[in-house]
Motif scaffolding. Structure first.
Motif, PDB file in Angstrom:
ATOM      1  N   TRP A 209       0.827  -1.195   0.000  1.00 28.28           N
ATOM      2  CA  TRP A 209       0.000   0.000   0.000  1.00 28.28           C
ATOM      3  C   TRP A 209       0.864   1.249   0.000  1.00 28.28           C
ATOM      4  O   TRP A 209       2.032   1.219   0.396  1.00 28.28           O
TER       5      TRP A 209
ATOM      6  N   SER B 216      -4.713  -3.607  -8.180  1.00 27.94           N
ATOM      7  CA  SER B 216      -4.792  -2.803  -6.955  1.00 27.94           C
ATOM      8  C   SER B 216      -6.118  -2.052  -6.933  1.00 27.94           C
ATOM      9  O   SER B 216      -6.922  -2.172  -7.848  1.00 27.94           O
TER      10      SER B 216
ATOM     11  N   ALA C 274      -5.533   5.529   0.018  1.00 27.60           N
ATOM     12  CA  ALA C 274      -4.351   4.734  -0.306  1.00 27.60           C
ATOM     13  C   ALA C 274      -4.608   3.890  -1.544  1.00 27.60           C
ATOM     14  O   ALA C 274      -5.755   3.585  -1.872  1.00 27.60           O
TER      15      ALA C 274
ATOM     16  N   VAL D  22      -3.931   0.132  -2.720  1.00 27.62           N
ATOM     17  CA  VAL D  22      -3.726  -1.097  -1.954  1.00 27.62           C
ATOM     18  C   VAL D  22      -3.823  -2.315  -2.867  1.00 27.62           C
ATOM     19  O   VAL D  22      -4.621  -2.334  -3.803  1.00 27.62           O
TER      20      VAL D  22
ATOM     21  N   VAL E 168       1.232  -0.949  -7.408  1.00 22.09           N
ATOM     22  CA  VAL E 168       0.842  -0.050  -6.312  1.00 22.09           C
ATOM     23  C   VAL E 168       1.729   1.190  -6.299  1.00 22.09           C
ATOM     24  O   VAL E 168       1.233   2.324  -6.216  1.00 22.09           O
TER      25      VAL E 168
END
Length: 167
Positions: free
Chosen positions: A89, A118, A128, A130, A150
């Motif tokens: 992440w 992701s 974020a 992730v 990511v």
């Protein structure tokens, strides 16, 4: 009366065969790359300033942090078995943000169109990028791909999202 002589050739062939199997197994163990070593190789090729922070738990888990472009990327490996998990992440925007409804719509649309394996998520009051995967049947290429995806998506989008939605 017939006496049976042991087949010396068969015995020595069986002995060589088992010795060869043992030797092959030892070579395999000695040259096997662990998941952690594979992750470290990928990170070493990506880390901008070649500085990587690493932590290890008593249970065998690992956590790495490195800088890629303008984002910090975190990679967590819970252990070395196929039941363990790889999570990657990178944070791209602190919340609260202005026009949050518009932000949520934008990242949901991006999840559909442009995040590959992701996705965008909210973690600890931050947006974020992730990705999470079990280690079952994972290849070195898949490990590299998930970390790269990511890091790249986060780095490509953090400045844009911050410029548009930061308060």
């Amino acid at each position: 009366m017939t006496t049976s002589e042991p087949n010396i050739q068969t015995a020595s062939t069986e002995s060589l065969s088992s010795e060869s199997a043992i030797a092959s197994e030892q070579v395999e163990k000695a040259t096997a790359v662990t998941y952690a070593e594979e992750i470290e190789t990928v990170i070493a090729s990506m880390a901008v300033d070649q500085k990587v922070m690493v932590g290890q738990s008593e249970a065998g888990g690992h956590l790495w942090k490195f800088k890629y472009g303008s984002v910090e990327v975190f990679v967590q490996l819970t252990g070395e078995t196929e039941d363990d998990t790889l999570a990657v992440w990178a944070f791209v925007l602190q919340l609260p943000a202005k026009n949050e409804a518009q932000l949520m719509r934008k990242i949901l649309e991006m999840n559909w169109l442009s995040t590959l394996e992701s996705h965008f998520a909210i973690v600890d009051n931050q947006v974020a990028v992730v990705s999470t995967r079990t280690m079952a049947e994972i290849s070195a290429g898949e490990i590299s791909r998930v970390i790269t995806i990511v890091a790249t998506i986060a780095d490509d989008n953090d400045d844009v999202l911050q410029a548009e939605f930061s308060q």
